[in-house]
Design a protein around this motif. Structure first.
Motif, mmCIF file in Angstrom:
data_model
loop_
_atom_site.group_PDB
_atom_site.id
_atom_site.type_symbol
_atom_site.label_atom_id
_atom_site.label_comp_id
_atom_site.label_asym_id
_atom_site.label_seq_id
_atom_site.Cartn_x
_atom_site.Cartn_y
_atom_site.Cartn_z
ATOM 1 N N PRO A 162 0.812 -1.219 0.000
ATOM 2 C CA PRO A 162 0.000 0.000 0.000
ATOM 3 C C PRO A 162 0.846 1.270 0.000
ATOM 4 C CG PRO A 162 -0.089 -1.063 2.146
ATOM 5 C CD PRO A 162 0.657 -1.985 1.222
ATOM 6 N N SER A 163 2.109 1.162 0.338
ATOM 7 C CA SER A 163 3.010 2.320 0.291
ATOM 8 C C SER A 163 3.397 2.679 -1.139
ATOM 9 C CB SER A 163 4.289 2.039 1.085
ATOM 10 O OG SER A 163 3.990 1.804 2.429
ATOM 11 N N PHE A 164 3.279 1.722 -2.057
ATOM 12 C CA PHE A 164 3.673 1.944 -3.447
ATOM 13 C C PHE A 164 2.482 1.948 -4.406
ATOM 14 C CE2 PHE A 164 7.557 0.850 -1.418
ATOM 15 C CZ PHE A 164 8.543 1.500 -2.122
ATOM 16 N N TYR A 165 1.430 1.251 -4.019
ATOM 17 C CA TYR A 165 0.247 1.139 -4.881
ATOM 18 C C TYR A 165 -0.967 1.581 -4.075
ATOM 19 C CZ TYR A 165 3.645 -1.731 -7.315
ATOM 20 O OH TYR A 165 4.785 -2.176 -7.931
ATOM 21 N N GLU A 166 -1.293 2.844 -4.140
ATOM 22 C CA GLU A 166 -2.311 3.447 -3.279
ATOM 23 C C GLU A 166 -3.725 2.953 -3.550
ATOM 24 O OE1 GLU A 166 -1.913 7.676 -3.459
ATOM 25 O OE2 GLU A 166 0.206 7.599 -2.902
ATOM 26 N N LYS A 167 -4.031 2.486 -4.732
ATOM 27 C CA LYS A 167 -5.402 2.107 -5.059
ATOM 28 C C LYS A 167 -5.735 0.654 -4.706
ATOM 29 C CE LYS A 167 -5.810 5.621 -8.515
ATOM 30 N NZ LYS A 167 -6.225 6.054 -9.811
ATOM 31 N N LEU A 168 -4.801 -0.055 -4.135
ATOM 32 C CA LEU A 168 -5.074 -1.431 -3.729
ATOM 33 C C LEU A 168 -6.070 -1.444 -2.576
ATOM 34 C CD1 LEU A 168 -1.521 -3.023 -3.670
ATOM 35 C CD2 LEU A 168 -3.330 -3.478 -5.307
ATOM 36 N N LYS A 169 -6.916 -2.405 -2.558
ATOM 37 C CA LYS A 169 -7.869 -2.566 -1.447
ATOM 38 C C LYS A 169 -7.588 -3.915 -0.781
ATOM 39 C CE LYS A 169 -10.613 1.059 -2.223
ATOM 40 N NZ LYS A 169 -9.978 2.276 -1.896
ATOM 41 N N GLU A 170 -8.431 -4.899 -1.058
ATOM 42 C CA GLU A 170 -8.321 -6.209 -0.397
ATOM 43 C C GLU A 170 -7.065 -6.985 -0.803
ATOM 44 O OE1 GLU A 170 -10.522 -6.530 -4.137
ATOM 45 O OE2 GLU A 170 -11.065 -5.430 -2.351
ATOM 46 N N ASP A 171 -6.398 -6.595 -1.886
ATOM 47 C CA ASP A 171 -5.195 -7.303 -2.315
ATOM 48 C C ASP A 171 -3.914 -6.738 -1.703
ATOM 49 O OD1 ASP A 171 -6.635 -9.047 -3.923
ATOM 50 O OD2 ASP A 171 -6.483 -7.756 -5.689
ATOM 51 N N ALA A 172 -4.024 -5.661 -0.938
ATOM 52 C CA ALA A 172 -2.833 -5.032 -0.355
ATOM 53 C C ALA A 172 -2.235 -5.928 0.730
ATOM 54 C CB ALA A 172 -3.187 -3.673 0.229
ATOM 55 N N ILE A 173 -0.912 -5.996 0.708
ATOM 56 C CA ILE A 173 -0.158 -6.795 1.682
ATOM 57 C C ILE A 173 0.625 -5.828 2.564
ATOM 58 C CG2 ILE A 173 1.614 -8.562 1.988
ATOM 59 C CD1 ILE A 173 0.923 -9.480 -0.911
ATOM 60 N N ALA A 174 0.538 -6.002 3.859
ATOM 61 C CA ALA A 174 1.234 -5.115 4.793
ATOM 62 C C ALA A 174 2.729 -5.083 4.490
ATOM 63 C CB ALA A 174 0.996 -5.563 6.232
ATOM 64 N N ASP A 175 3.324 -3.928 4.682
ATOM 65 C CA ASP A 175 4.755 -3.780 4.430
ATOM 66 C C ASP A 175 5.598 -4.529 5.459
ATOM 67 O OD1 ASP A 175 4.181 -2.168 2.265
ATOM 68 O OD2 ASP A 175 4.533 -0.294 3.343
ATOM 69 N N ILE A 176 5.114 -4.618 6.676
ATOM 70 C CA ILE A 176 5.862 -5.274 7.756
ATOM 71 C C ILE A 176 5.520 -6.758 7.786
ATOM 72 C CG2 ILE A 176 6.311 -5.336 10.241
ATOM 73 C CD1 ILE A 176 7.156 -2.700 8.916
ATOM 74 N N PHE A 177 6.542 -7.602 7.761
ATOM 75 C CA PHE A 177 6.336 -9.025 8.011
ATOM 76 C C PHE A 177 7.100 -9.376 9.287
ATOM 77 C CE2 PHE A 177 10.219 -9.108 5.515
ATOM 78 C CZ PHE A 177 10.973 -10.149 6.042
ATOM 79 N N ASN A 178 6.675 -10.440 9.940
ATOM 80 C CA ASN A 178 7.281 -10.835 11.208
ATOM 81 C C ASN A 178 8.117 -12.078 11.049
ATOM 82 O OD1 ASN A 178 5.026 -9.045 12.030
ATOM 83 N ND2 ASN A 178 5.845 -9.530 14.034
ATOM 84 N N LEU A 179 9.215 -12.090 11.788
ATOM 85 C CA LEU A 179 10.037 -13.284 11.952
ATOM 86 C C LEU A 179 10.060 -13.598 13.433
ATOM 87 C CD1 LEU A 179 13.127 -12.658 9.645
ATOM 88 C CD2 LEU A 179 11.212 -14.210 9.245
ATOM 89 N N ALA A 180 9.721 -14.815 13.785
ATOM 90 C CA ALA A 180 9.737 -15.238 15.179
ATOM 91 C C ALA A 180 10.427 -16.579 15.256
ATOM 92 C CB ALA A 180 8.317 -15.339 15.733
ATOM 93 N N GLY A 181 11.181 -16.783 16.322
ATOM 94 C CA GLY A 181 11.833 -18.076 16.450
ATOM 95 C C GLY A 181 12.723 -18.168 17.651
ATOM 96 N N SER A 182 13.391 -19.285 17.690
ATOM 97 C CA SER A 182 14.397 -19.517 18.727
ATOM 98 C C SER A 182 15.588 -20.191 18.070
ATOM 99 C CB SER A 182 13.828 -20.383 19.848
ATOM 100 O OG SER A 182 13.466 -21.650 19.368
ATOM 101 N N ILE A 183 16.754 -19.750 18.496
ATOM 102 C CA ILE A 183 18.002 -20.301 17.986
ATOM 103 C C ILE A 183 18.716 -20.974 19.142
ATOM 104 C CG2 ILE A 183 20.214 -19.784 16.889
ATOM 105 C CD1 ILE A 183 18.910 -17.222 15.780
ATOM 106 N N GLU A 184 18.957 -22.264 18.996
ATOM 107 C CA GLU A 184 19.703 -22.976 20.029
ATOM 108 C C GLU A 184 21.175 -23.031 19.634
ATOM 109 O OE1 GLU A 184 19.990 -27.441 21.855
ATOM 110 O OE2 GLU A 184 17.983 -26.577 21.616
#
Length: 186
Positions: A162-184
């Protein structure tokens, strides 16, 4: 005689540095990394997996003085094969070209009781940005856990943003994605 004492002191200093510093490698089999992407204007979210490729941490005097983590981007998984293929394509992470993402600590971080911050260089698609993330280590410094947000557009992953394509509605994907985990580490 002074030369012998000087050598003894130098040897003792070298030995004491090794005692108070420890380097551990990532246990690939016991570490976990999940990604989550969300719709920009609804609660719809998808989660999948990634695999670590390599990692090391060096701890000295209750501080992380070195941390390097590599992620195998070709391991990007999702149960939906079409989505998996799309995420691996040029629209997103181009994993045939950019096979590895890395994080390299840029300054030492004092280990706290609970979450503390690490600062380093995150490289995705050969684009490197200085980032600050909140992480936690267990009591024996063997498991590093995290849940962080990353702005994909900083790494030229702009598909349906949505930061680059302002007219998107239901197809817009959030700019922030999450990474979660644990490293042993071992």
């Amino acid at each position: 005689m002074k030369t012998i004492h000087l050598y003894a002191i130098l040897l003792l200093l070298c030995f004491s540095t090794q005692i108070f510093s420890q380097t551990k490698s990532i246990s690939l089999d016991n570490s976990d990394l999940k990604w989550t992407g969300k719709a920009a204007f609804s609660t719809y979210a998808l989660t999948g997996n990634l695999a670590f490729k390599h990692g090391e941490v060096t701890i000295k005097n209750d501080s992380i003085i070195d941390l390097v983590i590599s992620v195998d981007m070709t391991s990007l998984e999702h149960e939906n094969k079409t989505l998996k293929s799309h995420l691996r394509s040029e629209d997103f992470f181009e994993v045939k070209t950019y096979r590895t993402a890395t994080f390299k600590l840029s300054q030492s971080s004092k280990i706290g009781n609970g979450p503390f911050e690490v600062v380093g260089y995150l490289t995705i698609k050969d684009i490197t940005k200085l980032k600050k993330f909140s992480v936690a280590l267990n009591n024996d410094y063997s498991i590093l856990s995290f849940n962080i947000g990353i702005d994909r557009t900083e790494y030229v992953v702009t598909f349906n943003s949505p930061s680059f394509y302002e007219k998107l509605k239901e197809d817009a994907i959030a700019d922030i994605f999450n990474l979660a985990g644990s490293i042993e580490f071992h």
